[in-house]
Design a protein around this motif. Structure first.
Motif, short mmCIF file in Angstrom:
data_model
loop_
_atom_site.label_atom_id
_atom_site.label_comp_id
_atom_site.label_asym_id
_atom_site.label_seq_id
_atom_site.Cartn_x
_atom_site.Cartn_y
_atom_site.Cartn_z
N VAL A 26 23.82 -18.57 12.78
CA VAL A 26 24.25 -19.92 12.41
C VAL A 26 25.62 -19.85 11.72
O VAL A 26 25.89 -18.96 10.92
N ASP A 27 26.48 -20.77 12.11
CA ASP A 27 27.82 -20.93 11.52
C ASP A 27 28.78 -19.78 11.77
O ASP A 27 29.80 -19.66 11.08
N ALA A 28 28.50 -18.95 12.76
CA ALA A 28 29.45 -17.88 13.11
C ALA A 28 30.70 -18.47 13.77
O ALA A 28 31.74 -17.82 13.82
N ILE A 73 33.80 -31.34 18.58
CA ILE A 73 32.37 -31.65 18.62
C ILE A 73 31.68 -31.14 17.37
O ILE A 73 30.81 -31.80 16.81
N GLN A 74 32.11 -29.99 16.89
CA GLN A 74 31.42 -29.36 15.75
C GLN A 74 31.35 -30.28 14.55
O GLN A 74 30.31 -30.42 13.92
N GLU A 75 32.47 -30.96 14.25
CA GLU A 75 32.48 -31.81 13.05
C GLU A 75 31.59 -33.03 13.20
O GLU A 75 31.23 -33.67 12.22
N GLY A 79 25.11 -32.11 9.82
CA GLY A 79 25.12 -30.93 8.96
C GLY A 79 25.94 -29.78 9.52
O GLY A 79 25.85 -28.66 9.03
N GLY A 80 26.72 -30.06 10.56
CA GLY A 80 27.52 -29.00 11.18
C GLY A 80 26.67 -27.98 11.91
O GLY A 80 27.10 -26.87 12.19
N ILE A 81 25.43 -28.38 12.24
CA ILE A 81 24.47 -27.46 12.85
C ILE A 81 24.21 -27.90 14.29
O ILE A 81 23.89 -29.05 14.53
N THR A 82 24.34 -26.98 15.22
CA THR A 82 24.01 -27.28 16.61
C THR A 82 22.49 -27.29 16.76
O THR A 82 21.81 -26.41 16.24
NA NA Z 1 27.25 -24.73 12.56
#
Ligand code: NA
Ligand code: GTP
Ligand code: MG
Length: 343
Positions: free
Chosen positions: A19-21, A35-37, A41-44
């Protein structure tokens, strides 16, 4: 030669890692998207699919002066979540791909879902490249936007180079502890048993030309046979979604073969097999994410590999993660229904 080129399908590349790499951010950097932003929660939390036509890849890799080596029509990239809760989606993504990018945060090294992903790739015997991401976070890093990594490293002060080398050696050792040989790609003399590391920054784009070029080269070199286009449809359902104006649709990854508007298909449903006809065959525009709502391109037919949205009647209870079959001959329907439910 021209003819064989036409017969290769686009390779499918899966992006995996903790996660978050920076998996989604790397894709954002290649797509010039953000897309990420927009993620909660910034989580895919889903599998994404983006098609990169070869012209775009050629443009991005031009600085390396090697575009003559690219012989595939494009690249379909599958983004996966790194959060530990989504092991099933990582497994699905890795089962669809021809080649993978394992994203490792250079500041953190190997983390639990890096190891989980590594084991998935090993068990499926998938070739992969390590993207050693966030090099811009090394203290004192001088940004060289979108530069090949070798050029960017040359621009760094000695203390940055030293920290870089220390971290790379530590990470190579961590891989060795997992029984995996790795080397910086420009030092890798033994592609058959050593996996390549490409240092990258998803924020300033260093190393991205290298990563893209290596990907299409690897896919092409090691997988001529696998990438040979066939008529046999190989297709997996990623998601079931209601879209305004289209009703219930399914997002699928077409791994091989061809789909046509009007094709009779069989998918796996909660209450048994669903037989229906493709009403609309849609894709997002090139370089856009399938999972993000937007405008779609309509197609009469689509060749693999592609991320496709299918609209058809009766898809409400389709089960994500299962196969989609095409009925080519009406005699096959019963056999296909049987096969699809056993999948
Ligand atoms: Na993320
Ligand atoms: P999940 O999909 O949730 O597993 O995360 P991910 O691997 O897709 O990572 P994501 O793209 O969401 O990035 C996580 C955070 O790291 C975000 O805040 C990004 O802006 C940041 N980030 C990603 N790549 C880089 C990079 O190369 N450099 C720096 N400085 N930050 C980065
Ligand atoms: Mg992500």
């Amino acid at each position: 030669l021209r003819e064989t080129e036409m017969l290769l399908r686009s390779p499918i590349c899966c992006i995996l890692g903790h996660v978050d790499a920076g998996k989604t951010k790397l894709l954002d950097c290649i797509r010039c998207s953000n897309i990420q932003e927009g993620e909660a929660g910034g989580i895919t939390q889903q599998i994404g699919a983006t098609y990169f036509p070869i012209e775009n890849i050629k443009a991005r890799t031009m600085v390396l002066k090697a575009d003559a080596t690219i012989k595939v029509p494009g690249l379909l990239v599958i983004d996966t979540p790194g959060h530990e809760a989504f092991a099933n989606l990582r497994s699905r993504g890795s089962s669809l791909c021809d080649v993978a990018v394992l994203v490792v945060d250079i500041m953190h090294g190997l983390e639990p879902q890096t190891l989980e992903s590594l084991n998935l790739l090993r068990s499926r015997n998938v070739d992969f490249i390590v993207a050693l991401n966030k090099v811009d976070r090394l203290y004192g890093w001088k940004k060289c936007p979108n530069a090949p990594i070798f050029n960017a490293l040359k621009q760094q002060p000695d203390f940055v180079k030293t920290e870089f080398n220390t971290r790379v050696s530590q990470i190579i050792t961590q891989f060795m502890e997992q029984g995996i040989n790795t080397a910086l790609y420009y030092k890798n003399k033994s592609l058959s048993d050593t996996f390549s590391i490409v240092p990258t920054s998803a924020i300033s784009g260093e190393g991205l030309p290298d990563l893209l070029l290596l990907l299409v080269q690897r896919a092409h070199k090691t997988m001529q046979e696998r990438l040979t286009y066939t008529d046999q449809v190989q297709c997996t359902v990623l998601e079931v979604k209601v879209i305004e104006g289209l009703g219930t649709t399914i997002d699928v990854v077409l791994v091989n073969g061809i789909l046509h508007e009007g094709d009779q298909i069989v998918v796996c449903g909660l209450q048994g097999p669903i037989v229906t006809n493709i009403r609309a065959l849609l894709t997002p525009h090139p370089m856009k994410e399938l999972r993000v709502k937007g405008s779609y391109q309509h197609h009469k037919e689509i060749k693999a590999a592609q991320g496709v949205k299918i609209s058809a009647q009766g898809l409400e209870h389709t089960i994500a993660g299962t196969a989609l079959c095409v009925v080519r001959n009406s005699d096959d329907i019963e056999a296909l229904k049987e096969a699809i439910m056993h999948d």
